[in-house]
Each structure stands twice: as C-alpha cells, then as structure tokens.
Design a protein around this motif. Structure first.
Motif, PDB file in Angstrom:
ATOM      1  N   GLY A   1       0.697  -1.183   0.062  1.00 21.30           N
ATOM      2  CA  GLY A   1       0.047   0.072  -0.075  1.00 21.30           C
ATOM      3  C   GLY A   1       0.776   1.235  -0.109  1.00 21.30           C
ATOM      4  O   GLY A   1       1.947   1.314   0.389  1.00 21.30           O
TER       5      GLY A   1
ATOM      6  N   SER B   1      -1.682   8.154   1.037  1.00 24.03           N
ATOM      7  CA  SER B   1      -2.363   9.199   0.322  1.00 24.03           C
ATOM      8  C   SER B   1      -1.927  10.592   0.370  1.00 24.03           C
ATOM      9  O   SER B   1      -2.659  11.511  -0.385  1.00 24.03           O
ATOM     10  CB  SER B   1      -4.106   9.072   0.524  1.00 24.03           C
ATOM     11  OG  SER B   1      -4.216   9.428   1.984  1.00 24.03           O
TER      12      SER B   1
ATOM     13  N   TYR C   1      -3.841   7.996  -6.456  1.00 25.82           N
ATOM     14  CA  TYR C   1      -3.990   7.122  -5.383  1.00 25.82           C
ATOM     15  C   TYR C   1      -4.798   5.920  -5.828  1.00 25.82           C
ATOM     16  O   TYR C   1      -4.496   4.703  -5.418  1.00 25.82           O
ATOM     17  CB  TYR C   1      -4.600   7.918  -4.238  1.00 25.82           C
ATOM     18  CG  TYR C   1      -4.725   6.928  -3.094  1.00 25.82           C
ATOM     19  CD1 TYR C   1      -3.622   6.470  -2.124  1.00 25.82           C
ATOM     20  CD2 TYR C   1      -6.035   6.513  -2.345  1.00 25.82           C
ATOM     21  CE1 TYR C   1      -3.693   5.699  -0.770  1.00 25.82           C
ATOM     22  CE2 TYR C   1      -6.066   5.613  -1.407  1.00 25.82           C
ATOM     23  CZ  TYR C   1      -5.095   5.166  -0.654  1.00 25.82           C
ATOM     24  OH  TYR C   1      -5.008   4.431   0.353  1.00 25.82           O
TER      25      TYR C   1
ATOM     26  N   THR D   1      -3.826   1.876  -5.639  1.00 23.53           N
ATOM     27  CA  THR D   1      -4.628   1.376  -4.648  1.00 23.53           C
ATOM     28  C   THR D   1      -5.627   0.259  -5.346  1.00 23.53           C
ATOM     29  O   THR D   1      -5.418  -1.050  -5.149  1.00 23.53           O
ATOM     30  CB  THR D   1      -5.181   2.312  -3.679  1.00 23.53           C
ATOM     31  OG1 THR D   1      -4.008   2.988  -3.049  1.00 23.53           O
ATOM     32  CG2 THR D   1      -5.918   1.537  -2.451  1.00 23.53           C
TER      33      THR D   1
ATOM     34  N   THR E   1      -4.044  -3.371  -7.104  1.00 24.99           N
ATOM     35  CA  THR E   1      -4.649  -4.638  -6.247  1.00 24.99           C
ATOM     36  C   THR E   1      -5.553  -5.236  -7.080  1.00 24.99           C
ATOM     37  O   THR E   1      -5.696  -6.375  -7.342  1.00 24.99           O
ATOM     38  CB  THR E   1      -5.792  -3.819  -5.098  1.00 24.99           C
ATOM     39  OG1 THR E   1      -4.597  -2.981  -4.473  1.00 24.99           O
ATOM     40  CG2 THR E   1      -6.025  -5.008  -4.222  1.00 24.99           C
TER      41      THR E   1
ATOM     42  N   TYR F   1      -6.501  -8.910   2.422  1.00 36.26           N
ATOM     43  CA  TYR F   1      -6.039  -7.573   2.216  1.00 36.26           C
ATOM     44  C   TYR F   1      -6.097  -6.565   3.237  1.00 36.26           C
ATOM     45  O   TYR F   1      -7.021  -6.736   4.171  1.00 36.26           O
ATOM     46  CB  TYR F   1      -7.223  -6.919   1.177  1.00 36.26           C
ATOM     47  CG  TYR F   1      -6.964  -5.426   0.781  1.00 36.26           C
ATOM     48  CD1 TYR F   1      -5.866  -5.283  -0.122  1.00 36.26           C
ATOM     49  CD2 TYR F   1      -7.905  -4.548   1.125  1.00 36.26           C
ATOM     50  CE1 TYR F   1      -5.591  -3.896  -0.426  1.00 36.26           C
ATOM     51  CE2 TYR F   1      -7.640  -3.283   0.492  1.00 36.26           C
ATOM     52  CZ  TYR F   1      -6.663  -3.113  -0.215  1.00 36.26           C
ATOM     53  OH  TYR F   1      -6.295  -1.587  -0.641  1.00 36.26           O
TER      54      TYR F   1
ATOM     55  N   SER G   1      -6.277  -3.367   4.687  1.00 37.75           N
ATOM     56  CA  SER G   1      -6.793  -1.797   4.569  1.00 37.75           C
ATOM     57  C   SER G   1      -6.718  -1.227   5.432  1.00 37.75           C
ATOM     58  O   SER G   1      -5.348  -0.729   5.631  1.00 37.75           O
ATOM     59  CB  SER G   1      -8.499  -2.382   4.300  1.00 37.75           C
ATOM     60  OG  SER G   1      -9.376  -1.187   3.857  1.00 37.75           O
TER      61      SER G   1
ATOM     62  N   THR H   1     -12.219   2.635   6.578  1.00 39.25           N
ATOM     63  CA  THR H   1     -12.605   2.537   5.373  1.00 39.25           C
ATOM     64  C   THR H   1     -14.213   2.724   5.144  1.00 39.25           C
ATOM     65  O   THR H   1     -14.754   2.130   6.009  1.00 39.25           O
ATOM     66  CB  THR H   1     -12.076   1.082   4.904  1.00 39.25           C
ATOM     67  OG1 THR H   1     -10.458   1.014   4.971  1.00 39.25           O
ATOM     68  CG2 THR H   1     -12.615   0.729   3.412  1.00 39.25           C
TER      69      THR H   1
ATOM     70  N   TRP I   1      -9.224   8.837   0.759  1.00 43.26           N
ATOM     71  CA  TRP I   1      -8.499   7.338   0.815  1.00 43.26           C
ATOM     72  C   TRP I   1      -9.581   6.388   1.263  1.00 43.26           C
ATOM     73  O   TRP I   1      -9.502   5.083   0.866  1.00 43.26           O
ATOM     74  CB  TRP I   1      -7.239   7.387   1.869  1.00 43.26           C
ATOM     75  CG  TRP I   1      -7.670   7.444   3.213  1.00 43.26           C
ATOM     76  CD1 TRP I   1      -7.842   8.481   4.115  1.00 43.26           C
ATOM     77  CD2 TRP I   1      -7.967   6.301   3.999  1.00 43.26           C
ATOM     78  NE1 TRP I   1      -8.437   8.109   5.333  1.00 43.26           N
ATOM     79  CE2 TRP I   1      -8.543   6.815   5.433  1.00 43.26           C
ATOM     80  CE3 TRP I   1      -8.022   4.886   3.882  1.00 43.26           C
ATOM     81  CZ2 TRP I   1      -8.687   6.056   6.366  1.00 43.26           C
ATOM     82  CZ3 TRP I   1      -8.587   4.223   4.954  1.00 43.26           C
ATOM     83  CH2 TRP I   1      -8.838   4.664   6.162  1.00 43.26           C
TER      84      TRP I   1
ATOM     85  N   LYS J   1     -10.256   2.780  -0.638  1.00 43.58           N
ATOM     86  CA  LYS J   1      -9.980   1.779  -0.100  1.00 43.58           C
ATOM     87  C   LYS J   1     -11.354   0.736   0.054  1.00 43.58           C
ATOM     88  O   LYS J   1     -11.404  -0.425  -0.191  1.00 43.58           O
ATOM     89  CB  LYS J   1      -9.559   1.764   1.604  1.00 43.58           C
ATOM     90  CG  LYS J   1      -8.217   2.119   1.483  1.00 43.58           C
ATOM     91  CD  LYS J   1      -7.247   1.204   1.499  1.00 43.58           C
ATOM     92  CE  LYS J   1      -5.846   1.168   1.653  1.00 43.58           C
ATOM     93  NZ  LYS J   1      -4.852   0.232   1.637  1.00 43.58           N
TER      94      LYS J   1
ATOM     95  N   THR K   1     -11.899  -0.541  -3.217  1.00 44.33           N
ATOM     96  CA  THR K   1     -11.060  -1.769  -3.381  1.00 44.33           C
ATOM     97  C   THR K   1     -11.557  -3.068  -2.770  1.00 44.33           C
ATOM     98  O   THR K   1     -11.860  -4.141  -3.362  1.00 44.33           O
ATOM     99  CB  THR K   1      -9.511  -1.487  -2.822  1.00 44.33           C
ATOM    100  OG1 THR K   1      -9.225  -0.226  -3.541  1.00 44.33           O
ATOM    101  CG2 THR K   1      -8.742  -2.402  -3.158  1.00 44.33           C
TER     102      THR K   1
END
Length: 233
Positions: A73, A76, A84, A88, A92, A110, A112, A116, A126, A130, A133
């Motif tokens: 990672g 940010s 970003y 990210t 990923t 993962y 994180s 998030t 961010w 996240k 993701t």
C-alpha cells in the motif's frame, strides 16, 4: 500451505513474513515486490517485479497457491485521487484478478485500514478508494476473501516502517505504544498479531469478511492457542 505475500518489505509485510517463516505448516512463501527483500530463507521464493501490472509474465510461479496476503500500500498524503486510486484500486485488482483466475481455491487477505468507507461516498478520499477496493475484492471468485482494518499498529521484533512520517510517529510515541497495547489489546494491533491473524483466517476462515482491530486480535489469539506459537505480547 503455500502462500503469496505482497509488500514483504513494508512494516506489516515484514511481520507477516516473520510469522509465515516460523509456521511449520507454511511450506513456501512467494514474495512479490518491486524491491529485493535482502532476506534469504529456504521457504522464500522471491520474485522482484518493477511493474506489478504485468504479473502475467510470471503466472507459472503464482499457481498452486493456498493464500495471498496483500500488504502492499501507499500513503495518500499529497496524492490526487486519480493517482491514489491507480496505485490502490487498479493495482490491487489487477493482481487479485490474475490470482483468482489461476487459484480459484485461494483465500485472499487484504490489508485495508480502520475508517475505510464501504459506501464509497464519504468525504475522505483514501477511505472511499479503500472501500471501493474492498468491495471489488469481495466480488472476485476466490474461495474466501477477508479485509483487515487495523487501526494503530505497533511494530515488534525490530521491524520499522519505511514511511518517514510513520517512523517519526513511532519515535515520538514509541515508548507509550507497548503499554497502551497491553492495556487495550483489542484496540491496538501489532505486526505480530496481524501476521498470526492472517494465518488463522487463511486456514479456518472468519465469521465476517471484514475484520477490525478486535477481530484481528481474536483471530491471532485463536492461532496462538491452536499450537505452540509464541505469546502475542
């Protein structure tokens, strides 16, 4: 168990690698990253790739995996949302998509972060990225996928962060973090508990696909209780 580890040179990744190497049930750790580890061990297979969007070139080395621990990672700070998101979300998912195709029985874990945003609509850039993701990873056809959301992380076993701002944070508050972790073990994670928890969920799963600090601590405690692993402290 054969595992892949992304981000093994980072603070969290170093902790995960340490626990994998000490686990008798882990036969091989395939470490994929942009920079060399500088560590040699009979269990380690190191794959240095400057472009992590081009892993199809080493697809043969990434088959037959039981689990992937994705600890890679970037901060940010000072980054645009577009940049970003590229490093990210896009990277990923590029990695995870390939792994899901060639290892459908894999468990993907993962890293994180606490805060998030699963809605993908909040104010924090961010957290939105996240969240997007995480959501995309959970839609991939893995055997299982788990999102780790640690808050404050205490580095143990001589591990240090590569990020200058994080190193300053640990320098200023380093003496306070270990006693705080002992007082609030379910709120503060360590590099050790994260590594143990990843191994636990890779083997036995978890009740929820999203694990916060208390869940990470509980999983690590279960891993320690299941065998002759060392104390979390």
């Amino acid at each position: 168990m054969k595992v892949a580890l992304f981000g093994a040179t980072g603070m969290v990744g170093q902790g995960v690698l340490r626990e994998c190497l000490q686990d008798a049930a882990v036969s091989q750790v395939v470490c994929i990253g942009r920079t060399p580890l500088g560590t040699q061990h009979p269990k380690i297979e190191e794959l240095v790739k400057e472009d992590l969007f081009a892993l199809d070139q080493i697809e043969g080395s990434l088959s037959g995996l039981d689990a992937c621990f994705f600890c890679l990672g970037v901060s940010s700070n000072g980054m645009s949302e577009e940049s970003y998101r590229h490093l990210t979300y896009d990277m990923t998912l590029s990695v995870a998509g390939l792994l899901a195709r060639i290892n459908p029985n894999m468990t993907f874990v993962y890293v994180s972060g606490a805060g998030t945003d699963s809605s993908e609509r909040g104010r924090s850039m961010w957290a939105r990225v996240k969240g997007a993701t995480e959501n995309a990873l959970l839609r991939l056809p893995f055997k299982a996928a788990y999102m780790f959301r640690p808050g404050v992380i205490v580095p143990l076993d001589g591990i240090r962060s590569k990020t200058a701002s994080y190193r300053l944070f640990y320098t200023l508050l380093g003496a306070l973090l270990p006693p705080l972790q002992r007082l609030f073990p379910r709120s503060i994670s360590t590099t050790r508990t994260i590594g143990l928890a990843m191994l636990q969920v890779a083997r036995h799963g978890a009740q929820s696909p999203i694990l916060g600090p208390a869940d990470i601590h509980a999983a690590a405690s279960s891993e320690t209780a299941s065998g002759s692993r060392h104390s979390l402290q």
